[in-house]
Design a protein around this motif. Structure first.
Motif, PDB file in Angstrom:
ATOM      1  N   ASP A 235       0.582  -1.191   0.153  1.00 23.74           N
ATOM      2  CA  ASP A 235      -0.016  -0.035   0.058  1.00 23.74           C
ATOM      3  C   ASP A 235       0.916   1.118   0.017  1.00 23.74           C
ATOM      4  OD1 ASP A 235      -2.435  -1.526  -0.049  1.00 23.74           O
ATOM      5  OD2 ASP A 235      -2.108  -1.648   2.299  1.00 23.74           O
ATOM      6  N   VAL A 236       1.311   1.600  -1.202  1.00 21.46           N
ATOM      7  CA  VAL A 236       2.099   2.775  -1.286  1.00 21.46           C
ATOM      8  C   VAL A 236       1.234   4.076  -1.493  1.00 21.46           C
ATOM      9  CG1 VAL A 236       3.778   3.833  -2.716  1.00 21.46           C
ATOM     10  CG2 VAL A 236       4.005   1.619  -2.317  1.00 21.46           C
ATOM     11  N   GLY A 237      -0.108   3.595  -2.279  1.00 27.03           N
ATOM     12  CA  GLY A 237      -1.045   4.750  -2.450  1.00 27.03           C
ATOM     13  C   GLY A 237      -2.382   4.342  -2.185  1.00 27.03           C
ATOM     14  N   SER A 238      -3.317   4.672  -2.946  1.00 25.66           N
ATOM     15  CA  SER A 238      -4.608   4.239  -2.982  1.00 25.66           C
ATOM     16  C   SER A 238      -4.658   2.854  -4.000  1.00 25.66           C
ATOM     17  CB  SER A 238      -5.429   5.200  -3.448  1.00 25.66           C
ATOM     18  OG  SER A 238      -5.466   5.369  -4.905  1.00 25.66           O
ATOM     19  N   GLU A 239      -5.390   2.139  -3.375  1.00 20.80           N
ATOM     20  CA  GLU A 239      -5.486   0.644  -4.130  1.00 20.80           C
ATOM     21  C   GLU A 239      -6.364   0.594  -5.078  1.00 20.80           C
ATOM     22  OE1 GLU A 239      -6.442  -3.960  -2.838  1.00 20.80           O
ATOM     23  OE2 GLU A 239      -5.752  -2.519  -1.296  1.00 20.80           O
ATOM     24  N   PRO A 240      -6.097   0.061  -6.141  1.00 17.82           N
ATOM     25  CA  PRO A 240      -6.852   0.072  -7.541  1.00 17.82           C
ATOM     26  C   PRO A 240      -7.884  -0.952  -7.236  1.00 17.82           C
ATOM     27  CG  PRO A 240      -4.539  -0.914  -8.078  1.00 17.82           C
ATOM     28  CD  PRO A 240      -4.525  -0.414  -6.753  1.00 17.82           C
ATOM     29  N   ALA A 241      -8.951  -0.858  -7.732  1.00 18.74           N
ATOM     30  CA  ALA A 241     -10.095  -1.760  -7.665  1.00 18.74           C
ATOM     31  C   ALA A 241      -9.699  -2.856  -8.307  1.00 18.74           C
ATOM     32  CB  ALA A 241     -11.476  -1.128  -8.430  1.00 18.74           C
ATOM     33  N   ALA A 242     -10.486  -4.127  -8.032  1.00 17.44           N
ATOM     34  CA  ALA A 242     -10.173  -5.196  -8.936  1.00 17.44           C
ATOM     35  C   ALA A 242     -10.364  -5.158 -10.241  1.00 17.44           C
ATOM     36  CB  ALA A 242     -10.815  -6.751  -8.197  1.00 17.44           C
ATOM     37  N   GLY A 243      -9.592  -5.657 -11.144  1.00 13.97           N
ATOM     38  CA  GLY A 243      -9.892  -5.509 -12.494  1.00 13.97           C
ATOM     39  C   GLY A 243      -9.084  -4.077 -13.151  1.00 13.97           C
ATOM     40  N   ASP A 244      -8.699  -3.422 -12.369  1.00 12.04           N
ATOM     41  CA  ASP A 244      -8.162  -2.129 -12.784  1.00 12.04           C
ATOM     42  C   ASP A 244      -6.623  -1.956 -13.102  1.00 12.04           C
ATOM     43  OD1 ASP A 244     -10.563  -1.005 -12.829  1.00 12.04           O
ATOM     44  OD2 ASP A 244     -10.269   0.428 -11.117  1.00 12.04           O
ATOM     45  N   ARG A 245      -6.102  -2.977 -12.379  1.00 11.24           N
ATOM     46  CA  ARG A 245      -4.468  -3.170 -12.647  1.00 11.24           C
ATOM     47  C   ARG A 245      -4.152  -3.345 -14.044  1.00 11.24           C
ATOM     48  NH1 ARG A 245      -4.370  -6.131  -7.054  1.00 11.24           N
ATOM     49  NH2 ARG A 245      -3.980  -4.403  -5.561  1.00 11.24           N
ATOM     50  N   ASP A 246      -3.050  -2.748 -14.505  1.00  6.32           N
ATOM     51  CA  ASP A 246      -2.386  -3.177 -15.835  1.00  6.32           C
ATOM     52  C   ASP A 246      -1.159  -4.190 -15.427  1.00  6.32           C
ATOM     53  OD1 ASP A 246      -4.270  -2.175 -17.502  1.00  6.32           O
ATOM     54  OD2 ASP A 246      -2.841  -0.438 -18.180  1.00  6.32           O
ATOM     55  N   ALA A 247      -0.741  -4.413 -14.437  1.00  2.78           N
ATOM     56  CA  ALA A 247       0.273  -5.340 -14.012  1.00  2.78           C
ATOM     57  C   ALA A 247       0.420  -5.573 -12.700  1.00  2.78           C
ATOM     58  CB  ALA A 247       1.567  -4.624 -14.759  1.00  2.78           C
ATOM     59  N   PHE A 248       0.855  -6.736 -12.572  1.00  4.86           N
ATOM     60  CA  PHE A 248       1.192  -7.293 -11.051  1.00  4.86           C
ATOM     61  C   PHE A 248       2.856  -7.750 -11.130  1.00  4.86           C
ATOM     62  CE2 PHE A 248      -3.149  -8.417 -11.405  1.00  4.86           C
ATOM     63  CZ  PHE A 248      -3.739  -7.859 -10.317  1.00  4.86           C
ATOM     64  N   PHE A 249       3.418  -7.370  -9.910  1.00  3.45           N
ATOM     65  CA  PHE A 249       4.956  -7.668  -9.733  1.00  3.45           C
ATOM     66  C   PHE A 249       5.241  -8.671  -8.890  1.00  3.45           C
ATOM     67  CE2 PHE A 249       5.639  -4.109 -12.671  1.00  3.45           C
ATOM     68  CZ  PHE A 249       4.631  -3.293 -12.490  1.00  3.45           C
ATOM     69  N   ILE A 250       5.867  -9.802  -9.201  1.00  2.00           N
ATOM     70  CA  ILE A 250       6.047 -10.858  -8.438  1.00  2.00           C
ATOM     71  C   ILE A 250       7.866 -11.055  -8.351  1.00  2.00           C
ATOM     72  CG2 ILE A 250       5.877 -13.503  -8.099  1.00  2.00           C
ATOM     73  CD1 ILE A 250       3.371 -13.195  -9.359  1.00  2.00           C
ATOM     74  N   GLY A 251       8.335 -11.197  -7.139  1.00  5.38           N
ATOM     75  CA  GLY A 251       9.733 -11.410  -7.016  1.00  5.38           C
ATOM     76  C   GLY A 251      10.197 -12.705  -7.569  1.00  5.38           C
ATOM     77  N   LEU A 252      11.534 -12.442  -8.392  1.00  7.06           N
ATOM     78  CA  LEU A 252      12.098 -13.502  -8.951  1.00  7.06           C
ATOM     79  C   LEU A 252      12.364 -14.712  -8.047  1.00  7.06           C
ATOM     80  CD1 LEU A 252      13.153 -14.832 -11.598  1.00  7.06           C
ATOM     81  CD2 LEU A 252      15.570 -13.762 -11.218  1.00  7.06           C
ATOM     82  N   GLY A 253      12.867 -14.205  -6.825  1.00  2.00           N
ATOM     83  CA  GLY A 253      13.235 -15.251  -5.810  1.00  2.00           C
ATOM     84  C   GLY A 253      11.898 -16.133  -5.363  1.00  2.00           C
ATOM     85  N   ASP A 254      10.551 -15.668  -5.735  1.00  2.00           N
ATOM     86  CA  ASP A 254       9.599 -16.577  -5.366  1.00  2.00           C
ATOM     87  C   ASP A 254       9.379 -17.804  -6.420  1.00  2.00           C
ATOM     88  OD1 ASP A 254       8.873 -14.673  -3.624  1.00  2.00           O
ATOM     89  OD2 ASP A 254       7.493 -13.571  -4.966  1.00  2.00           O
ATOM     90  N   ALA A 255       9.975 -17.486  -7.629  1.00  4.61           N
ATOM     91  CA  ALA A 255      10.328 -18.721  -8.564  1.00  4.61           C
ATOM     92  C   ALA A 255      11.330 -19.458  -8.188  1.00  4.61           C
ATOM     93  CB  ALA A 255      10.001 -18.124 -10.022  1.00  4.61           C
ATOM     94  N   VAL A 256      12.265 -18.945  -7.829  1.00  5.17           N
ATOM     95  CA  VAL A 256      13.814 -19.597  -7.996  1.00  5.17           C
ATOM     96  C   VAL A 256      13.676 -20.663  -6.644  1.00  5.17           C
ATOM     97  CG1 VAL A 256      16.138 -19.342  -7.279  1.00  5.17           C
ATOM     98  CG2 VAL A 256      14.859 -17.742  -9.018  1.00  5.17           C
ATOM     99  N   ILE A 257      13.612 -20.022  -5.304  1.00  4.79           N
ATOM    100  CA  ILE A 257      13.585 -20.535  -4.136  1.00  4.79           C
ATOM    101  C   ILE A 257      12.824 -21.935  -3.962  1.00  4.79           C
ATOM    102  CG2 ILE A 257      13.436 -20.581  -1.454  1.00  4.79           C
ATOM    103  CD1 ILE A 257      15.694 -18.822  -2.798  1.00  4.79           C
ATOM    104  N   PRO A 258      11.811 -22.107  -4.275  1.00  2.00           N
ATOM    105  CA  PRO A 258      11.136 -23.381  -4.324  1.00  2.00           C
ATOM    106  C   PRO A 258      11.492 -24.280  -5.420  1.00  2.00           C
ATOM    107  CG  PRO A 258       9.506 -21.769  -5.060  1.00  2.00           C
ATOM    108  CD  PRO A 258      10.654 -21.080  -4.684  1.00  2.00           C
TER     109      PRO A 258
END
Length: 344
Positions: A235-258
């Protein structure tokens, strides 16, 4: 969940699968080439050393952001990207020839760090890193690594919250420590005007109600690139409503570690290999993949709903659970599956 979010989930699952399958495909070549990073992969101390290195790197990166050394961090990560990409390409061509595409990855990240360039570099880095660590961590060290990092991720997100500070620092750098998951064909990481103004923004990207809000899967919307923590919406600013985001960001480590456990299981588990073309995969490794993806689906559902959550507890938990189930089904005694046979 909106149709755009369904596409985003399918896309991130696809990226995870590519990293997992890529690591499994690289394991035999890495082993044959002698790329094992430690002398004794069964030594549990290897996990302790790696966790300490993660903590040290996290501290250095936080200090770098505090003292405006962002450029140095960017160059470092680009260099690591080229280095790991070289390992991947060297499994396909000669080491000298592999330097050409590896340098091309670095140039692309420096000249045009668009989301597809970042994702391509991230997948190469992820497969290479997971393969290298997988052949270097025996079963017990890999299990310890995943368990400790899952706890660390939860503490750094829900407790100290320093992962959020790190995530905010890296989002402006456009480097492959995160996987960018677009939900819109018009999305551009570099040109905010090309993407919906209602989307979650990163750096100079699209904004929501005028305030940028990175969303990821690492304990708070932006995952930790260094230690591979999973992220969630921050929560850095106001949260966009569901369906409004143009992108999500997932840490590369989330894929690497498992995936480290998946590659370790394929390398060190006594279970018989399955008849899978081009891959040396056994049932424990296969079910570890399934468990990771199950955790990812739960994580993405929460991320899309705007619920902050640390990712590695779900992802690593799914990988460990799937691995243990696969080991039992394959007839591997639990003490061997846990890597404890040599200590009793």
């Amino acid at each position: 969940m909106f149709p755009r979010e369904y596409r985003a989930v399918a896309f991130v699952v696809g990226l995870f699968v590519i990293v997992q399958v890529g690591a499994l495909a690289l394991v035999p070549e890495f082993t044959e080439s002698g790329y094992q990073a430690v002398e004794n992969p069964e030594n549990p101390a290897n996990s302790v050393v790696y966790v300490l290195a993660i903590l040290a790197m996290t501290g250095l990166m936080l200090a770098a952001f505090r003292y405006d050394l962002d450029g140095a961090i960017r160059l470092l990560i680009v260099g690591v990207s080229a280095y790991l990409s070289w390992y991947v390409f060297s499994a396909l061509v000669s080491p000298l020839a592999a330097a050409v595409p590896a340098l091309a990855v670095a140039v692309g990240l420096l000249v045009r760090p668009e989301w597809y360039v970042i994702d391509t570099a991230g997948v190469l880095m992820g497969a290479g890193a997971a393969g290298l660590f997988g052949i270097s961590f025996g079963l017990l060290p890999a299990l310890i690594l995943l368990a400790v990092l899952a706890v660390y991720d939860a503490i750094s997100v829900y407790g100290t919250e320093h992962m959020l500070s790190l995530a905010e620092g890296i989002m402006d750098l456009n480097i492959p420590v995160v996987l960018v998951i677009p939900t819109s064909l018009s999305y551009s990481l570099l040109d905010g005007d090309a993407a919906s103004e209602e989307a979650a923004g990163v750096g100079d990207g699209p904004e929501s109600d005028g305030d940028p809000e990175p969303a990821s899967d690492d304990g708070d919307a932006v995952s930790d690139p260094v230690d591979g923590d999973a992220g969630e919406p921050v929560d850095v600013g106001s949260e966009p409503a569901a369906g409004d985001r143009d992108a999500f960001f997932i840490g590369l480590g989330d894929a690497v570690i498992p995936t480290v456990l998946i590659a370790s299981a394929a390398t060190f588990s006594p279970a018989a290999n399955l008849s899978v073309p081009f891959l040396g995969v056994n049932l424990p490794a296969l079910l570890a993949m399934v468990g990771t993806l199950a955790g990812l689906l739960v994580l993405m559902r929460w991320v899309i709903q705007g619920r902050p959550h640390a990712g590695l507890p779900l992802l690593n938990g799914g990988a460990i659970g799937g691995y243990l189930i696969g080991s039992v089904v394959a007839g591997v005694p639990l003490i061997e599956a846990l890597g404890l046979a040599a200590f009793v």
